[in-house]
Design a protein around this motif. Sequence first.
Motif, PDB file in Angstrom:
ATOM      1  N   GLN A  68      -0.971   8.083 -10.418  1.00 44.54           N
ATOM      2  CA  GLN A  68      -1.873   7.338  -9.300  1.00 44.54           C
ATOM      3  C   GLN A  68      -2.508   8.702  -8.612  1.00 44.54           C
ATOM      4  O   GLN A  68      -1.857   9.739  -8.410  1.00 44.54           O
ATOM      5  CB  GLN A  68      -1.042   6.963  -8.231  1.00 44.54           C
ATOM      6  CG  GLN A  68      -0.029   7.786  -7.596  1.00 44.54           C
ATOM      7  CD  GLN A  68       0.833   6.893  -6.467  1.00 44.54           C
ATOM      8  OE1 GLN A  68       0.748   5.738  -6.331  1.00 44.54           O
ATOM      9  NE2 GLN A  68       1.526   7.348  -5.744  1.00 44.54           N
ATOM     10  N   TYR A  69      -3.875   8.531  -8.169  1.00 44.01           N
ATOM     11  CA  TYR A  69      -4.753   9.362  -7.637  1.00 44.01           C
ATOM     12  C   TYR A  69      -5.311   8.892  -6.394  1.00 44.01           C
ATOM     13  O   TYR A  69      -5.722   7.996  -6.429  1.00 44.01           O
ATOM     14  CB  TYR A  69      -5.777   9.946  -8.536  1.00 44.01           C
ATOM     15  CG  TYR A  69      -6.875  10.850  -8.227  1.00 44.01           C
ATOM     16  CD1 TYR A  69      -6.443  12.200  -8.044  1.00 44.01           C
ATOM     17  CD2 TYR A  69      -7.927  10.561  -7.937  1.00 44.01           C
ATOM     18  CE1 TYR A  69      -7.419  13.258  -7.227  1.00 44.01           C
ATOM     19  CE2 TYR A  69      -8.995  11.447  -7.003  1.00 44.01           C
ATOM     20  CZ  TYR A  69      -8.409  12.795  -6.996  1.00 44.01           C
ATOM     21  OH  TYR A  69      -9.319  13.603  -6.622  1.00 44.01           O
ATOM     22  N   TRP A  70      -4.965   9.782  -5.733  1.00 41.69           N
ATOM     23  CA  TRP A  70      -5.363   9.389  -4.162  1.00 41.69           C
ATOM     24  C   TRP A  70      -6.887   9.887  -3.965  1.00 41.69           C
ATOM     25  O   TRP A  70      -6.885  11.172  -3.599  1.00 41.69           O
ATOM     26  CB  TRP A  70      -4.313   9.764  -2.819  1.00 41.69           C
ATOM     27  CG  TRP A  70      -3.207   9.264  -2.953  1.00 41.69           C
ATOM     28  CD1 TRP A  70      -1.953   9.826  -3.712  1.00 41.69           C
ATOM     29  CD2 TRP A  70      -2.719   7.858  -2.481  1.00 41.69           C
ATOM     30  NE1 TRP A  70      -0.904   8.797  -3.738  1.00 41.69           N
ATOM     31  CE2 TRP A  70      -1.444   8.067  -2.982  1.00 41.69           C
ATOM     32  CE3 TRP A  70      -3.352   7.071  -1.686  1.00 41.69           C
ATOM     33  CZ2 TRP A  70      -0.540   6.847  -2.558  1.00 41.69           C
ATOM     34  CZ3 TRP A  70      -2.632   6.001  -1.123  1.00 41.69           C
ATOM     35  CH2 TRP A  70      -1.203   5.859  -1.690  1.00 41.69           C
ATOM     36  N   GLN A  72      -4.455   3.746  -9.890  1.00 45.48           N
ATOM     37  CA  GLN A  72      -3.224   3.744 -10.782  1.00 45.48           C
ATOM     38  C   GLN A  72      -3.288   3.477 -12.084  1.00 45.48           C
ATOM     39  O   GLN A  72      -3.939   2.371 -12.382  1.00 45.48           O
ATOM     40  CB  GLN A  72      -1.998   2.924  -9.978  1.00 45.48           C
ATOM     41  CG  GLN A  72      -1.789   3.182  -8.461  1.00 45.48           C
ATOM     42  CD  GLN A  72      -1.322   2.128  -7.746  1.00 45.48           C
ATOM     43  OE1 GLN A  72      -1.861   1.295  -7.226  1.00 45.48           O
ATOM     44  NE2 GLN A  72       0.301   2.207  -7.643  1.00 45.48           N
ATOM     45  N   LYS A 108      -8.149   8.589   1.978  1.00 46.72           N
ATOM     46  CA  LYS A 108      -6.964   8.287   2.776  1.00 46.72           C
ATOM     47  C   LYS A 108      -6.585   6.749   2.476  1.00 46.72           C
ATOM     48  O   LYS A 108      -7.690   5.870   2.682  1.00 46.72           O
ATOM     49  CB  LYS A 108      -7.370   8.530   4.240  1.00 46.72           C
ATOM     50  CG  LYS A 108      -6.039   8.296   5.191  1.00 46.72           C
ATOM     51  CD  LYS A 108      -6.461   8.549   6.576  1.00 46.72           C
ATOM     52  CE  LYS A 108      -5.169   8.121   7.493  1.00 46.72           C
ATOM     53  NZ  LYS A 108      -5.717   8.581   8.930  1.00 46.72           N
ATOM     54  N   LYS A 109      -5.429   6.475   2.110  1.00 47.22           N
ATOM     55  CA  LYS A 109      -4.854   5.143   2.013  1.00 47.22           C
ATOM     56  C   LYS A 109      -5.692   4.461   0.575  1.00 47.22           C
ATOM     57  O   LYS A 109      -5.299   3.329   0.155  1.00 47.22           O
ATOM     58  CB  LYS A 109      -4.993   4.161   2.862  1.00 47.22           C
ATOM     59  CG  LYS A 109      -4.316   4.827   4.233  1.00 47.22           C
ATOM     60  CD  LYS A 109      -4.486   3.794   5.363  1.00 47.22           C
ATOM     61  CE  LYS A 109      -3.766   4.017   6.561  1.00 47.22           C
ATOM     62  NZ  LYS A 109      -3.729   3.051   7.503  1.00 47.22           N
ATOM     63  N   CYS A 110      -6.413   5.369  -0.166  1.00 43.74           N
ATOM     64  CA  CYS A 110      -7.052   4.681  -1.295  1.00 43.74           C
ATOM     65  C   CYS A 110      -6.877   5.443  -2.448  1.00 43.74           C
ATOM     66  O   CYS A 110      -6.914   6.682  -2.696  1.00 43.74           O
ATOM     67  CB  CYS A 110      -8.472   4.790  -0.945  1.00 43.74           C
ATOM     68  SG  CYS A 110      -9.340   3.829   0.439  1.00 43.74           S
ATOM     69  N   ARG A 111      -6.534   4.815  -3.639  1.00 47.90           N
ATOM     70  CA  ARG A 111      -6.086   5.296  -4.744  1.00 47.90           C
ATOM     71  C   ARG A 111      -6.387   4.599  -6.019  1.00 47.90           C
ATOM     72  O   ARG A 111      -6.537   3.266  -6.178  1.00 47.90           O
ATOM     73  CB  ARG A 111      -4.518   5.440  -4.851  1.00 47.90           C
ATOM     74  CG  ARG A 111      -3.690   4.035  -4.674  1.00 47.90           C
ATOM     75  CD  ARG A 111      -2.320   4.111  -4.529  1.00 47.90           C
ATOM     76  NE  ARG A 111      -1.579   2.777  -4.123  1.00 47.90           N
ATOM     77  CZ  ARG A 111      -0.289   2.676  -4.212  1.00 47.90           C
ATOM     78  NH1 ARG A 111       0.532   3.734  -4.201  1.00 47.90           N
ATOM     79  NH2 ARG A 111       0.089   1.641  -3.926  1.00 47.90           N
ATOM     80  N   ASN A 151      -3.519  15.592  -4.661  1.00 53.03           N
ATOM     81  CA  ASN A 151      -3.639  14.090  -4.861  1.00 53.03           C
ATOM     82  C   ASN A 151      -3.262  13.359  -5.671  1.00 53.03           C
ATOM     83  O   ASN A 151      -3.611  12.161  -6.057  1.00 53.03           O
ATOM     84  CB  ASN A 151      -5.077  13.774  -4.411  1.00 53.03           C
ATOM     85  CG  ASN A 151      -5.634  14.200  -2.940  1.00 53.03           C
ATOM     86  OD1 ASN A 151      -4.902  14.459  -2.254  1.00 53.03           O
ATOM     87  ND2 ASN A 151      -6.942  14.660  -3.087  1.00 53.03           N
ATOM     88  N   THR A 189       0.884  -1.267   0.012  1.00 51.48           N
ATOM     89  CA  THR A 189      -0.001   0.067  -0.027  1.00 51.48           C
ATOM     90  C   THR A 189       0.865   1.359   0.008  1.00 51.48           C
ATOM     91  O   THR A 189       0.443   2.361  -0.424  1.00 51.48           O
ATOM     92  CB  THR A 189      -0.994  -0.078   1.165  1.00 51.48           C
ATOM     93  OG1 THR A 189      -0.229  -0.024   2.386  1.00 51.48           O
ATOM     94  CG2 THR A 189      -1.816  -1.168   1.359  1.00 51.48           C
TER      95      THR A 189
END
Length: 343
Positions: A308-310, A318, A313-316, A280, A125
């Motif tokens: 990559q785009y967030w 790619q 929080k902690k989620c993206r 982000n 992650t």
Amino acid sequence: MRKTIITMLLTICWSTNVWCQTEKKDTAVWLKELINRIELHGYAQGGYSYDDAREKTNSTFNMKRTLLWAKARITDRWFFLFMHDFSSEVQEYYTDYRISNDKSLNVRFGQFKHSYSLENPMSPTQLELIDVYSQAVLYLAGEGPDPLHGVNYGRDLGLMVYGDLFKDKLHYELAVMNGQGINKKDGNSDKDIIAKLEYRPIEQLRIVSSAQKGRGHAVGEAAWNPDIKKGDDYRRDRLSIGGEWKSKGLSLRSEYLAGKDGKANSRGAYLTGCVTVAKNLDVVGSADFFDRNTKLDYKQTNATIGLQYWFYKKCRVQAQYTRCWRSFDTDYNWLQAQVQVAF
């Protein structure tokens, strides 16, 4: 007599009510204590992959990882962790005990990510590439591509002491491991020694060196290492040195790795970077080289570029393109997309 019976009934009712209230209170306290002592975490990574490495192109959706783990605080010094990957098998189960009053001396026993290399202990992650680790780390740390060692996800069974010294500027790890990988007994009577030193001169920079000394027990055979047959015990040594820079909007990580399996020497290096270009949104790039046997023609170089785009929080999400050059086979192109959800 009648008054006595009434008095007894009232006493029983009162006692029952007090007992129930006490039980409810004790249960609430117990549940609160349990919630405070156990942490639950998890993540899933899945997406799409296309490559033209074979005569027929390969195009597939995939679910690479679906992990859930619980960490329990037994006492202020004693912890336990259990991790399972629902797309494969049990990954980790170990207990940690803090011996010193500070963080200078801790002991860990069980199955866990071993210390070799800068990247291997890091969570998927946190890493920028959809394929996660560099070629050399994947091969030399036991993440999967080495047929002699098998797929072990960079984990092993053993005992480790570790800690932080000099106001957290120096981190050390020293472990005695089976050397056989996860969820199985050692294939020989020899144990592997793995050591790591991590120096952080400033907050943004860490310099990491690690080494492994041991003997493997081959679970398969590799064309680039013809001297080792399935079931053989063989020399299996590792060395690495690298560094990582992390600041606001920029991260760079590079490492040189070398290994020796029997008579075969291997070596590799990578440079991976990530730059924030908008809120982000990151641009990711990587150059990655690995030679499986320096005396034979088994070199591969990968170059990767992506975004990559967030979105939380902690989620993206790619998307990445990789060009692969191989000395032992045809070159190929690789397109990947992935969604990561974590908590």
